[in-house]
Write a protein that holds these residues in place. Structure first.
Motif, PDB file in Angstrom:
ATOM      1  N   ASP A   1       7.503   4.002 -16.623  1.00  0.00           N
ATOM      2  CA  ASP A   1       7.200   2.828 -17.453  1.00  0.00           C
ATOM      3  C   ASP A   1       5.984   2.093 -16.897  1.00  0.00           C
ATOM      4  OD1 ASP A   1       9.397   3.250 -19.128  1.00  0.00           O
ATOM      5  OD2 ASP A   1      10.723   2.034 -17.867  1.00  0.00           O
ATOM      6  N   LEU A   2       5.998   1.880 -15.581  1.00  0.00           N
ATOM      7  CA  LEU A   2       4.890   1.174 -14.954  1.00  0.00           C
ATOM      8  C   LEU A   2       3.583   1.946 -15.122  1.00  0.00           C
ATOM      9  CD1 LEU A   2       3.678  -1.059 -13.262  1.00  0.00           C
ATOM     10  CD2 LEU A   2       4.581   0.056 -11.211  1.00  0.00           C
ATOM     11  N   ARG A   3       3.617   3.249 -14.914  1.00  0.00           N
ATOM     12  CA  ARG A   3       2.401   4.051 -15.074  1.00  0.00           C
ATOM     13  C   ARG A   3       1.855   3.952 -16.490  1.00  0.00           C
ATOM     14  NH1 ARG A   3       5.800   8.009 -12.025  1.00  0.00           N
ATOM     15  NH2 ARG A   3       5.100   7.911  -9.835  1.00  0.00           N
TER      16      ARG A   3
ATOM     17  N   ASP B   1      14.827   3.352   2.124  1.00  0.00           N
ATOM     18  CA  ASP B   1      13.828   2.302   2.356  1.00  0.00           C
ATOM     19  C   ASP B   1      12.802   2.273   1.222  1.00  0.00           C
ATOM     20  OD1 ASP B   1      14.974   1.676   4.825  1.00  0.00           O
ATOM     21  OD2 ASP B   1      13.668   3.082   5.901  1.00  0.00           O
ATOM     22  N   LEU B   2      12.349   3.437   0.819  1.00  0.00           N
ATOM     23  CA  LEU B   2      11.334   3.513  -0.231  1.00  0.00           C
ATOM     24  C   LEU B   2      11.884   3.054  -1.569  1.00  0.00           C
ATOM     25  CD1 LEU B   2       9.690   6.924   0.726  1.00  0.00           C
ATOM     26  CD2 LEU B   2       8.704   4.651   1.024  1.00  0.00           C
ATOM     27  N   ASP B   3      13.138   3.390  -1.839  1.00  0.00           N
ATOM     28  CA  ASP B   3      13.751   2.946  -3.094  1.00  0.00           C
ATOM     29  C   ASP B   3      13.901   1.424  -3.106  1.00  0.00           C
ATOM     30  OD1 ASP B   3      15.180   3.642  -5.650  1.00  0.00           O
ATOM     31  OD2 ASP B   3      16.773   2.538  -4.615  1.00  0.00           O
ATOM     32  N   ALA B   4      14.278   0.836  -1.967  1.00  0.00           N
ATOM     33  CA  ALA B   4      14.407  -0.627  -1.889  1.00  0.00           C
ATOM     34  C   ALA B   4      13.054  -1.290  -2.108  1.00  0.00           C
ATOM     35  CB  ALA B   4      14.997  -1.028  -0.545  1.00  0.00           C
ATOM     36  N   LEU B   5      12.002  -0.729  -1.522  1.00  0.00           N
ATOM     37  CA  LEU B   5      10.659  -1.267  -1.717  1.00  0.00           C
ATOM     38  C   LEU B   5      10.276  -1.200  -3.188  1.00  0.00           C
ATOM     39  CD1 LEU B   5       7.897  -2.269  -0.720  1.00  0.00           C
ATOM     40  CD2 LEU B   5       7.312   0.128  -0.211  1.00  0.00           C
ATOM     41  N   MET B   6      10.539  -0.071  -3.830  1.00  0.00           N
ATOM     42  CA  MET B   6      10.222   0.074  -5.248  1.00  0.00           C
ATOM     43  C   MET B   6      10.951  -0.977  -6.083  1.00  0.00           C
ATOM     44  SD  MET B   6      10.931   3.282  -7.826  1.00  0.00           S
ATOM     45  CE  MET B   6      12.700   2.939  -7.852  1.00  0.00           C
ATOM     46  N   GLN B   7      12.244  -1.172  -5.818  1.00  0.00           N
ATOM     47  CA  GLN B   7      13.019  -2.139  -6.580  1.00  0.00           C
ATOM     48  C   GLN B   7      12.491  -3.558  -6.388  1.00  0.00           C
ATOM     49  OE1 GLN B   7      15.109  -1.305  -8.901  1.00  0.00           O
ATOM     50  NE2 GLN B   7      14.921   0.868  -8.343  1.00  0.00           N
ATOM     51  N   ASN B   8      12.048  -3.895  -5.174  1.00  0.00           N
ATOM     52  CA  ASN B   8      11.502  -5.230  -4.912  1.00  0.00           C
ATOM     53  C   ASN B   8      10.226  -5.458  -5.702  1.00  0.00           C
ATOM     54  OD1 ASN B   8      13.557  -5.875  -3.132  1.00  0.00           O
ATOM     55  ND2 ASN B   8      12.396  -5.325  -1.303  1.00  0.00           N
ATOM     56  N   VAL B   9       9.345  -4.478  -5.725  1.00  0.00           N
ATOM     57  CA  VAL B   9       8.095  -4.628  -6.468  1.00  0.00           C
ATOM     58  C   VAL B   9       8.367  -4.703  -7.965  1.00  0.00           C
ATOM     59  CG1 VAL B   9       5.904  -3.511  -7.044  1.00  0.00           C
ATOM     60  CG2 VAL B   9       6.718  -3.511  -4.673  1.00  0.00           C
ATOM     61  N   ILE B  10       9.223  -3.847  -8.457  1.00  0.00           N
ATOM     62  CA  ILE B  10       9.516  -3.802  -9.890  1.00  0.00           C
ATOM     63  C   ILE B  10      10.229  -5.072 -10.360  1.00  0.00           C
ATOM     64  CG2 ILE B  10      11.048  -2.622 -11.544  1.00  0.00           C
ATOM     65  CD1 ILE B  10      10.067   0.012 -10.465  1.00  0.00           C
ATOM     66  N   CYS B  11      10.878  -5.783  -9.449  1.00  0.00           N
ATOM     67  CA  CYS B  11      11.602  -7.007  -9.822  1.00  0.00           C
ATOM     68  C   CYS B  11      10.693  -8.028 -10.491  1.00  0.00           C
ATOM     69  CB  CYS B  11      12.262  -7.608  -8.579  1.00  0.00           C
ATOM     70  SG  CYS B  11      13.472  -8.889  -8.948  1.00  0.00           S
TER      71      CYS B  11
ATOM     72  N   ALA C   1       0.833  -1.198   0.000  1.00  0.00           N
ATOM     73  CA  ALA C   1       0.000   0.000   0.000  1.00  0.00           C
ATOM     74  C   ALA C   1       0.872   1.254   0.000  1.00  0.00           C
ATOM     75  CB  ALA C   1      -0.932  -0.015   1.208  1.00  0.00           C
ATOM     76  N   ILE C   2       1.982   1.231   0.729  1.00  0.00           N
ATOM     77  CA  ILE C   2       2.916   2.360   0.706  1.00  0.00           C
ATOM     78  C   ILE C   2       3.431   2.595  -0.706  1.00  0.00           C
ATOM     79  CG2 ILE C   2       5.198   3.138   1.477  1.00  0.00           C
ATOM     80  CD1 ILE C   2       4.616   1.684   4.135  1.00  0.00           C
ATOM     81  N   PHE C   3       3.817   1.508  -1.376  1.00  0.00           N
ATOM     82  CA  PHE C   3       4.292   1.646  -2.753  1.00  0.00           C
ATOM     83  C   PHE C   3       3.207   2.223  -3.649  1.00  0.00           C
ATOM     84  CE2 PHE C   3       4.324  -0.112  -7.055  1.00  0.00           C
ATOM     85  CZ  PHE C   3       5.522   0.415  -7.518  1.00  0.00           C
ATOM     86  N   ASP C   4       2.016   1.659  -3.576  1.00  0.00           N
ATOM     87  CA  ASP C   4       0.936   2.040  -4.480  1.00  0.00           C
ATOM     88  C   ASP C   4       0.471   3.474  -4.225  1.00  0.00           C
ATOM     89  OD1 ASP C   4      -0.985   1.793  -6.435  1.00  0.00           O
ATOM     90  OD2 ASP C   4      -2.224   0.349  -5.363  1.00  0.00           O
ATOM     91  N   ILE C   5       0.295   3.843  -2.941  1.00  0.00           N
ATOM     92  CA  ILE C   5      -0.290   5.142  -2.595  1.00  0.00           C
ATOM     93  C   ILE C   5       0.745   6.265  -2.633  1.00  0.00           C
ATOM     94  CG2 ILE C   5      -1.444   6.440  -0.766  1.00  0.00           C
ATOM     95  CD1 ILE C   5      -2.605   3.698   0.198  1.00  0.00           C
ATOM     96  N   PHE C   6       1.952   5.996  -2.083  1.00  0.00           N
ATOM     97  CA  PHE C   6       2.916   7.070  -1.867  1.00  0.00           C
ATOM     98  C   PHE C   6       4.080   7.084  -2.863  1.00  0.00           C
ATOM     99  CE2 PHE C   6       1.064   6.140   2.346  1.00  0.00           C
ATOM    100  CZ  PHE C   6       0.425   7.355   2.557  1.00  0.00           C
TER     101      PHE C   6
ATOM    102  N   LEU D   1       4.261   5.065  -6.124  1.00  0.00           N
ATOM    103  CA  LEU D   1       3.678   5.128  -7.466  1.00  0.00           C
ATOM    104  C   LEU D   1       2.677   6.279  -7.566  1.00  0.00           C
ATOM    105  CD1 LEU D   1       3.506   3.700 -10.246  1.00  0.00           C
ATOM    106  CD2 LEU D   1       1.651   2.305  -9.286  1.00  0.00           C
ATOM    107  N   ALA D   2       2.004   6.582  -6.451  1.00  0.00           N
ATOM    108  CA  ALA D   2       1.012   7.661  -6.384  1.00  0.00           C
ATOM    109  C   ALA D   2      -0.092   7.454  -7.423  1.00  0.00           C
ATOM    110  CB  ALA D   2       1.677   9.026  -6.549  1.00  0.00           C
ATOM    111  N   ARG D   3      -0.605   6.231  -7.466  1.00  0.00           N
ATOM    112  CA  ARG D   3      -1.668   5.900  -8.423  1.00  0.00           C
ATOM    113  C   ARG D   3      -2.984   6.533  -7.981  1.00  0.00           C
ATOM    114  NH1 ARG D   3      -5.449   1.751  -8.672  1.00  0.00           N
ATOM    115  NH2 ARG D   3      -4.569   0.789  -6.791  1.00  0.00           N
ATOM    116  N   ASP D   4      -3.688   7.121  -8.917  1.00  0.00           N
ATOM    117  CA  ASP D   4      -4.995   7.717  -8.614  1.00  0.00           C
ATOM    118  C   ASP D   4      -5.945   6.648  -8.084  1.00  0.00           C
ATOM    119  OD1 ASP D   4      -4.128  10.178  -9.461  1.00  0.00           O
ATOM    120  OD2 ASP D   4      -5.072  10.052 -11.449  1.00  0.00           O
ATOM    121  N   GLY D   5      -6.579   6.928  -6.957  1.00  0.00           N
ATOM    122  CA  GLY D   5      -7.559   6.011  -6.399  1.00  0.00           C
ATOM    123  C   GLY D   5      -6.975   4.834  -5.651  1.00  0.00           C
ATOM    124  N   ALA D   6      -5.658   4.805  -5.467  1.00  0.00           N
ATOM    125  CA  ALA D   6      -5.034   3.653  -4.822  1.00  0.00           C
ATOM    126  C   ALA D   6      -5.575   3.424  -3.415  1.00  0.00           C
ATOM    127  CB  ALA D   6      -3.516   3.833  -4.776  1.00  0.00           C
TER     128      ALA D   6
END
Length: 403
Positions: A198-200, A175-185, A140-145, A147-152
């Motif tokens: 790219d993801l957006r 910490d946030l960069d590590a989380l992003m890299q884990n999800v993007i993996c 949820a941190i990745f998605d909301i804060f 990636l900042a996806r609308d409506g997340a």
């Protein structure tokens, strides 16, 4: 059950000699270097077969390439955009080429954008082993804060959103960069570099495609490729969503027994089958893995055996990957159901009565720790899992004399 091992090709940290020592007979592999939507040529297929089946001196390895995992379905096919019809024709040709080379089982998935998703690729357990984990608050941190996806925020329970806000305030940029890299993996092509933009862009391409439309696109795809598989003796088998619930606002359509039952009925052919992944499906409490094997077993062409521990209730939920005989799935009952299906097939005279399986994933233990292996695919952790699964198979298969 045909004991198999996943291999990512010559760059894999686990080698062909390692697999020979593990005692498997089948190798599950794919041509990851070929872009999605492009034909797998006879030459590329034969090159991979030679890498698997021949030692450098030309002597046989005793291994065979028995399962493709996976022959990717392009995003254009899933969305039915651009040159998707031409890419389906390419997919058909790849099926023909694989079957001609003697590789009969083809695993694929129909997950939009993401192949798999975890928030931690090296979660440390109390015993010092490490495993992959999905923490719904971190996601949820990745998605909301991040990636900042609308409506997340609307896609998570209110308590998860609040926990995410609280935890976000304690996290550093590192910490946030590590989380992003884990999800993007878990994104196809992530090893070549993948950005949030790219993801957006990929997410925007699914605007207007809901679950029902994506299901129809999968049926349209199978209506085209399954007759080719029937013609050449190939068996397609769809891998479930990983994890088996909606993420990033994307539809997920292969998460439950009902999803598989619907798909098997929509394209009713033995060539349209199932990859029964006990780890992916086991994340949901409403999936009964031994029962699914007994009810849908005639269409199961490939089995992934791994286990998970659910950490929270409801969906989406947190979980981590457990040792193979721990976690929520009764592995003895599941393997018993697979063996019963093999006996049933043998009695019917089916030629596919030896179902390939692999020990899916594994915890990093012993000499795995500190090595840069493919996430989830260490040598020792998978070997431990294979040994445990092999013991169950032997015990259930061993003839017992009457008392």
């Amino acid at each position: 059950m045909q004991q198999s091992w996943r291999w990512f090709g010559p760059k894999d940290t686990v080698s062909i000699p390692d697999m020979r020592q593990a005692g498997v007979t089948g190798v599950v592999s794919a041509l990851h270097h070929i872009p999605n939507g492009v034909v797998w040529s006879d030459e590329e297929i034969k090159r991979r077969q030679q890498q698997i089946e021949q030692q450098p001196n030309g002597a046989p390895t005793s291994l065979v390439w028995n399962v493709v995992e996976s022959l990717p379905v392009s995003e254009n096919i899933k969305q039915q955009t651009s040159d998707w019809r031409a890419q389906i024709e390419n997919y058909k040709q790849s099926i023909r080429n694989l079957a001609a080379a003697g590789v009969p089982v083809i695993c694929y998935n129909f997950m939009p954008v993401l192949d798999w998703t975890r928030t931690n690729l090296g979660y440390e357990l109390p015993n010092g082993a490490r495993c992959m984990r999905f923490d719904v608050v971190d996601f949820a941190i990745f998605d909301i804060f991040v990636l900042a996806r609308d409506g997340a925020s609307d896609d998570f329970p209110a308590e998860v959103v609040q926990q995410a806000k609280t935890r976000r305030d304690t996290m550093t940029d590192t910490d946030l960069d590590a989380l992003m890299q884990n999800v993007i993996c878990g994104l196809p092509g992530a090893e070549e570099g993948y950005s949030l933009d790219d993801l957006r862009a990929h997410l925007r391409a699914y605007d207007g495609i809901d679950a029902e439309r994506l299901r129809q696109h999968q049926i349209d795809f199978l209506a085209e490729v399954v007759p080719v598989a029937e013609e050449v003796g190939a068996r397609l088998c769809c891998h479930p969503d990983d994890p088996p619930f909606a993420l990033l606002g994307l539809p997920r359509i292969m998460s439950t027994e009902a999803d598989y039952t619907r798909l098997m009925a929509a394209v009713d052919s033995p060539a349209n089958g199932i990859t029964l992944c006990s780890g992916s499906l086991g994340v949901r409490a409403d999936n009964d893995l031994p029962g699914m094997m007994r009810r849908l077993g005639s269409r199961v062409h490939f089995v992934h055996l791994r286990n998970v521990c659910r950490e929270t209730d409801g969906l989406p939920n947190s979980f981590h990957e457990a040792a193979h005989l721990e976690g929520v799935t009764d592995m003895v009952e599941l393997i018993a159901a697979v063996l019963d299906e093999e006996k049933r097939r043998a009695a019917e005279g089916r030629t596919d009565c030896n179902i390939p399986f692999r020990p899916d994933h594994g915890q990093d233990i012993l000499s795995d720790l500190g090595k840069n292996s493919q996430p989830g695919y260490p040598a020792v952790g998978r070997l431990k899992g294979l040994a445990e699964l092999r013991g169950i198979i032997e015990a259930l298969s061993h003839p017992r004399s009457a008392a």
